[in-house]
Design a protein around this motif. Sequence first.
Motif, mmCIF file in Angstrom:
data_model
loop_
_atom_site.group_PDB
_atom_site.id
_atom_site.type_symbol
_atom_site.label_atom_id
_atom_site.label_comp_id
_atom_site.label_asym_id
_atom_site.label_seq_id
_atom_site.Cartn_x
_atom_site.Cartn_y
_atom_site.Cartn_z
ATOM 1 N N ARG A 1 -26.537 6.638 28.383
ATOM 2 C CA ARG A 1 -27.258 7.618 29.206
ATOM 3 C C ARG A 1 -26.311 8.529 29.972
ATOM 4 N N PHE A 2 -26.757 9.768 30.124
ATOM 5 C CA PHE A 2 -25.980 10.822 30.764
ATOM 6 C C PHE A 2 -25.426 10.347 32.106
ATOM 7 N N ASP A 3 -26.293 9.812 32.955
ATOM 8 C CA ASP A 3 -25.861 9.387 34.288
ATOM 9 C C ASP A 3 -24.833 8.263 34.230
ATOM 10 N N GLN A 4 -24.943 7.382 33.243
ATOM 11 C CA GLN A 4 -23.952 6.312 33.082
ATOM 12 C C GLN A 4 -22.581 6.894 32.719
ATOM 13 N N PHE A 5 -22.576 7.833 31.764
ATOM 14 C CA PHE A 5 -21.316 8.479 31.389
ATOM 15 C C PHE A 5 -20.711 9.179 32.604
ATOM 16 N N LYS A 6 -21.549 9.933 33.326
ATOM 17 C CA LYS A 6 -21.078 10.690 34.485
ATOM 18 C C LYS A 6 -20.463 9.763 35.530
ATOM 19 N N LYS A 7 -21.135 8.664 35.818
ATOM 20 C CA LYS A 7 -20.647 7.714 36.819
ATOM 21 C C LYS A 7 -19.363 7.027 36.356
ATOM 22 N N ASN A 8 -19.340 6.526 35.119
ATOM 23 C CA ASN A 8 -18.165 5.817 34.601
ATOM 24 C C ASN A 8 -16.929 6.702 34.549
ATOM 25 N N LEU A 9 -17.121 7.949 34.148
ATOM 26 C CA LEU A 9 -15.993 8.834 33.891
ATOM 27 C C LEU A 9 -15.620 9.717 35.070
ATOM 28 N N GLY A 10 -16.549 9.925 36.008
ATOM 29 C CA GLY A 10 -16.288 10.861 37.095
ATOM 30 C C GLY A 10 -16.130 12.281 36.580
ATOM 31 N N ILE A 11 -16.899 12.614 35.563
ATOM 32 C CA ILE A 11 -16.818 13.902 34.867
ATOM 33 C C ILE A 11 -17.876 14.857 35.426
ATOM 34 N N ALA A 12 -17.549 16.128 35.488
ATOM 35 C CA ALA A 12 -18.506 17.144 35.929
ATOM 36 C C ALA A 12 -19.665 17.212 34.938
ATOM 37 N N PRO A 13 -20.894 17.349 35.425
ATOM 38 C CA PRO A 13 -22.062 17.384 34.528
ATOM 39 C C PRO A 13 -21.992 18.469 33.455
ATOM 40 N N THR A 14 -21.445 19.632 33.791
ATOM 41 C CA THR A 14 -21.370 20.710 32.793
ATOM 42 C C THR A 14 -20.417 20.341 31.655
ATOM 43 N N ILE A 15 -19.294 19.737 31.995
ATOM 44 C CA ILE A 15 -18.328 19.320 30.960
ATOM 45 C C ILE A 15 -18.936 18.214 30.112
ATOM 46 N N LEU A 16 -19.583 17.245 30.764
ATOM 47 C CA LEU A 16 -20.213 16.145 30.036
ATOM 48 C C LEU A 16 -21.275 16.663 29.077
ATOM 49 N N ALA A 17 -22.118 17.570 29.548
ATOM 50 C CA ALA A 17 -23.176 18.124 28.691
ATOM 51 C C ALA A 17 -22.581 18.807 27.461
ATOM 52 N N LYS A 18 -21.495 19.557 27.647
ATOM 53 C CA LYS A 18 -20.847 20.236 26.517
ATOM 54 C C LYS A 18 -20.272 19.234 25.526
ATOM 55 N N ARG A 19 -19.588 18.217 26.036
ATOM 56 C CA ARG A 19 -18.979 17.231 25.139
ATOM 57 C C ARG A 19 -20.040 16.430 24.392
ATOM 58 N N LEU A 20 -21.118 16.046 25.070
ATOM 59 C CA LEU A 20 -22.205 15.322 24.399
ATOM 60 C C LEU A 20 -22.852 16.187 23.328
ATOM 61 N N ALA A 21 -23.028 17.466 23.621
ATOM 62 C CA ALA A 21 -23.604 18.381 22.627
ATOM 63 C C ALA A 21 -22.701 18.499 21.406
ATOM 64 N N THR A 22 -21.391 18.608 21.635
ATOM 65 C CA THR A 22 -20.446 18.694 20.518
ATOM 66 C C THR A 22 -20.478 17.423 19.686
#
Length: 145
Positions: A38-59
């Motif tokens: 899940r998006f929020d799990q990735f964001k929390k684990n990685l400390g990644i900005a939501p915009t960067i995470l969304a782009k990487r998940l889309a790719t």
Amino acid sequence: MNSRNASAITCPIERSLAFLGDAWTMLILRDANSGVTRFDQFKKNLGIAPTILAKRLATLTNEGLLEKRLYSERPPRDEYVLTPAGRDFLPVLFMIAEWGKKHRGEGKLTRFLDAELGTEIKPTAIDAVTGAEIGTRAIRMLSPE
């Protein structure tokens, strides 16, 4: 990486790095292989900005390493599940980890254990044709004609 069309790139390393050669992408695949979906799990684990995470998940979804699945209709929420191609990337991550232990191994490091046996995983890349450990024999690169 340059912006050449990936299918025009003849080297499979370069072609793969065209979308995988980013630390966030590799860390997302590491977490996905450990069960994060899940998006929020990735964001929390990685400390990644939501915009960067969304782009990487889309790719990763567009490239076929993750599959986007709806897990909640109200509100609509998606999870990201590994495809066979995403699971096939796990040995690559373990080889990177092994290199890191050998050449960047100062301080405390995460250990990777076989879940059934409890033994530490020691990855080695072997050429299936010769049986030789990769890196112990000379290589030659042959470009397509």
